[in-house]
Design a protein around this motif. Sequence first.
Motif, PDB file in Angstrom:
ATOM      1  N   THR A 133       1.256  -1.301   0.234  1.00  0.00           N
ATOM      2  CA  THR A 133       0.037  -0.165   0.092  1.00  0.00           C
ATOM      3  C   THR A 133       0.869   1.082  -0.168  1.00  0.00           C
ATOM      4  OG1 THR A 133      -0.129   0.135   2.452  1.00  0.00           O
ATOM      5  CG2 THR A 133      -1.761  -1.506   1.362  1.00  0.00           C
ATOM      6  N   GLY A 134       0.149   2.678  -0.814  1.00  0.00           N
ATOM      7  CA  GLY A 134       1.450   3.558  -0.598  1.00  0.00           C
ATOM      8  C   GLY A 134       2.397   3.610  -1.501  1.00  0.00           C
ATOM      9  N   GLY A 135       2.883   4.377  -1.903  1.00  0.00           N
ATOM     10  CA  GLY A 135       4.395   4.506  -2.915  1.00  0.00           C
ATOM     11  C   GLY A 135       3.426   4.377  -3.425  1.00  0.00           C
ATOM     12  N   ALA A 136       2.916   5.484  -4.022  1.00  0.00           N
ATOM     13  CA  ALA A 136       2.553   6.206  -5.511  1.00  0.00           C
ATOM     14  C   ALA A 136       3.347   7.237  -5.940  1.00  0.00           C
ATOM     15  CB  ALA A 136       0.875   7.741  -5.028  1.00  0.00           C
ATOM     16  N   LEU A 137       3.627   7.433  -7.390  1.00  0.00           N
ATOM     17  CA  LEU A 137       4.370   7.935  -7.763  1.00  0.00           C
ATOM     18  C   LEU A 137       3.675   9.548  -7.958  1.00  0.00           C
ATOM     19  CD1 LEU A 137       5.071   5.587 -10.649  1.00  0.00           C
ATOM     20  CD2 LEU A 137       7.286   5.855  -8.124  1.00  0.00           C
ATOM     21  N   TYR A 138       4.696  10.429  -7.777  1.00  0.00           N
ATOM     22  CA  TYR A 138       4.461  12.167  -8.545  1.00  0.00           C
ATOM     23  C   TYR A 138       5.215  12.303  -9.549  1.00  0.00           C
ATOM     24  CZ  TYR A 138       7.753  13.344  -5.275  1.00  0.00           C
ATOM     25  OH  TYR A 138       9.388  13.435  -4.411  1.00  0.00           O
ATOM     26  N   PHE A 139       4.697  13.321  -9.967  1.00  0.00           N
ATOM     27  CA  PHE A 139       5.180  14.244 -10.999  1.00  0.00           C
ATOM     28  C   PHE A 139       4.769  14.971 -11.368  1.00  0.00           C
ATOM     29  CE2 PHE A 139       4.598  10.022 -12.864  1.00  0.00           C
ATOM     30  CZ  PHE A 139       5.524   9.090 -13.488  1.00  0.00           C
ATOM     31  N   GLY A 140       6.812  16.613 -11.170  1.00  0.00           N
ATOM     32  CA  GLY A 140       6.091  17.882 -11.877  1.00  0.00           C
ATOM     33  C   GLY A 140       6.903  17.898 -13.385  1.00  0.00           C
ATOM     34  N   GLY A 141       7.239  19.157 -13.781  1.00  0.00           N
ATOM     35  CA  GLY A 141       7.265  19.810 -14.926  1.00  0.00           C
ATOM     36  C   GLY A 141       9.008  18.865 -15.050  1.00  0.00           C
ATOM     37  N   LEU A 142       9.194  19.314 -16.247  1.00  0.00           N
ATOM     38  CA  LEU A 142      10.772  18.988 -17.286  1.00  0.00           C
ATOM     39  C   LEU A 142      11.209  20.065 -16.614  1.00  0.00           C
ATOM     40  CD1 LEU A 142       9.932  18.395 -21.221  1.00  0.00           C
ATOM     41  CD2 LEU A 142      10.338  16.857 -19.132  1.00  0.00           C
ATOM     42  N   PHE A 143      12.455  19.263 -15.994  1.00  0.00           N
ATOM     43  CA  PHE A 143      13.460  19.993 -15.817  1.00  0.00           C
ATOM     44  C   PHE A 143      12.979  21.056 -13.783  1.00  0.00           C
ATOM     45  CE2 PHE A 143      15.517  17.942 -19.350  1.00  0.00           C
ATOM     46  CZ  PHE A 143      16.443  17.743 -18.523  1.00  0.00           C
TER      47      PHE A 143
ATOM     48  N   LEU B 108       8.034  22.374  -6.761  1.00  0.00           N
ATOM     49  CA  LEU B 108       6.625  21.502  -6.922  1.00  0.00           C
ATOM     50  C   LEU B 108       5.770  21.766  -6.123  1.00  0.00           C
ATOM     51  CD1 LEU B 108       5.885  19.073  -8.395  1.00  0.00           C
ATOM     52  CD2 LEU B 108       6.993  17.859  -7.086  1.00  0.00           C
ATOM     53  N   THR B 109       4.882  22.497  -6.392  1.00  0.00           N
ATOM     54  CA  THR B 109       3.199  22.703  -5.326  1.00  0.00           C
ATOM     55  C   THR B 109       1.988  21.858  -5.066  1.00  0.00           C
ATOM     56  OG1 THR B 109       3.113  24.274  -6.402  1.00  0.00           O
ATOM     57  CG2 THR B 109       4.354  24.985  -5.077  1.00  0.00           C
ATOM     58  N   GLU B 110       1.849  21.508  -7.194  1.00  0.00           N
ATOM     59  CA  GLU B 110       1.423  20.501  -7.409  1.00  0.00           C
ATOM     60  C   GLU B 110       1.253  19.169  -7.840  1.00  0.00           C
ATOM     61  OE1 GLU B 110      -2.375  22.545  -7.870  1.00  0.00           O
ATOM     62  OE2 GLU B 110      -2.163  24.318  -6.845  1.00  0.00           O
ATOM     63  N   PRO B 111       1.666  18.385  -7.333  1.00  0.00           N
ATOM     64  CA  PRO B 111       2.666  16.970  -8.199  1.00  0.00           C
ATOM     65  C   PRO B 111       1.360  16.146  -8.947  1.00  0.00           C
ATOM     66  CG  PRO B 111       2.950  16.412  -6.011  1.00  0.00           C
ATOM     67  CD  PRO B 111       2.460  18.239  -6.046  1.00  0.00           C
ATOM     68  N   LEU B 112       1.201  15.748  -9.815  1.00  0.00           N
ATOM     69  CA  LEU B 112       0.826  15.424 -10.603  1.00  0.00           C
ATOM     70  C   LEU B 112       0.392  13.309  -9.354  1.00  0.00           C
ATOM     71  CD1 LEU B 112      -1.771  13.670 -12.609  1.00  0.00           C
ATOM     72  CD2 LEU B 112       0.354  13.394 -13.924  1.00  0.00           C
ATOM     73  N   GLU B 113      -0.147  12.907  -9.083  1.00  0.00           N
ATOM     74  CA  GLU B 113      -0.081  11.704  -8.655  1.00  0.00           C
ATOM     75  C   GLU B 113      -0.317  10.311  -9.605  1.00  0.00           C
ATOM     76  OE1 GLU B 113      -0.088  10.908  -4.668  1.00  0.00           O
ATOM     77  OE2 GLU B 113       0.323  12.764  -3.419  1.00  0.00           O
TER      78      GLU B 113
ATOM     79  N   GLN C 117      11.522  14.910 -16.668  1.00  0.00           N
ATOM     80  CA  GLN C 117      10.808  15.094 -16.312  1.00  0.00           C
ATOM     81  C   GLN C 117      11.072  15.022 -14.355  1.00  0.00           C
ATOM     82  OE1 GLN C 117       7.383  12.766 -17.290  1.00  0.00           O
ATOM     83  NE2 GLN C 117       5.883  15.306 -16.029  1.00  0.00           N
ATOM     84  N   LEU C 118      10.430  16.072 -13.486  1.00  0.00           N
ATOM     85  CA  LEU C 118      10.666  15.802 -12.391  1.00  0.00           C
ATOM     86  C   LEU C 118       9.349  14.927 -11.748  1.00  0.00           C
ATOM     87  CD1 LEU C 118      12.608  16.815  -9.512  1.00  0.00           C
ATOM     88  CD2 LEU C 118      10.083  18.498  -9.427  1.00  0.00           C
ATOM     89  N   HIS C 119      10.281  13.908 -10.691  1.00  0.00           N
ATOM     90  CA  HIS C 119       9.472  12.748 -10.305  1.00  0.00           C
ATOM     91  C   HIS C 119      10.117  12.518  -8.916  1.00  0.00           C
ATOM     92  CE1 HIS C 119      12.690  10.566 -12.820  1.00  0.00           C
ATOM     93  NE2 HIS C 119      11.947   9.598 -12.209  1.00  0.00           N
ATOM     94  N   GLY C 120       9.605  10.715  -8.496  1.00  0.00           N
ATOM     95  CA  GLY C 120       9.652  10.862  -7.042  1.00  0.00           C
ATOM     96  C   GLY C 120       8.597   9.554  -6.756  1.00  0.00           C
ATOM     97  N   ALA C 121       8.847   9.326  -6.044  1.00  0.00           N
ATOM     98  CA  ALA C 121       7.803   8.212  -4.725  1.00  0.00           C
ATOM     99  C   ALA C 121       7.239   8.593  -3.969  1.00  0.00           C
ATOM    100  CB  ALA C 121       8.240   6.060  -5.144  1.00  0.00           C
TER     101      ALA C 121
END
Length: 186
Positions: free
Chosen positions: A88-98, A104-109, A124-128
């Motif tokens: 459970t959890g561990g969603a990926l989130y994305f921001g803009g290119l470079f 990053l205030t409103e990432p796409l999850e 593309q800025l991202h994380g988990a």
Amino acid sequence: MPKGRPNTMNNYGVLMHELGLDEPLVTPLRERFLQPLLALLYPECGGGQLDSHRAFVVKYALGQDLELGCHYDNAELTLNVALGKAFTGGALYFGGLFQAPAALTEPLEVDHVVGQGILHRGGQLHGARPLGTGERWNLVVWLRASAVRNRLCPMCCQKPDLVDDEGFGDGFTREEPAMVDVCALT
């Protein structure tokens, strides 16, 4: 058996080439399936000129790596496939290119679903997000196009000084690779 870290941010995982799986599995995946698809989807960032990769499996679990902070990949394009297990959890989130991480205030999850993959630009800025329960294993393939990166390094955004290396190195080459003919695919 040698064991390198998958990348500079993950502590748990394995490099596919150390398992002997680059040539029989990852290279055919890149050449036969991903390159023709990405030539259509991402022609502007080398999708039709992918000539190398770095592939690894990473593990997220309680007491080990739980999340992955904001970052860019050392790749023109990235494939990230959730292999399993139950989590459970561990969603990926994305921001803009470079995009600067601080902006990053409103990432796409995006929920990472076992058996499904996500393609995105390496820049593309991202994380988990943190894992809640269970274990998550991911196959990550950094897809590289030397025709793109020989002109502009994806990590420092400057023209690189080429240094000879064995294998794929970081995906730079001294010669121009062949390009997939997108017109022949349609």
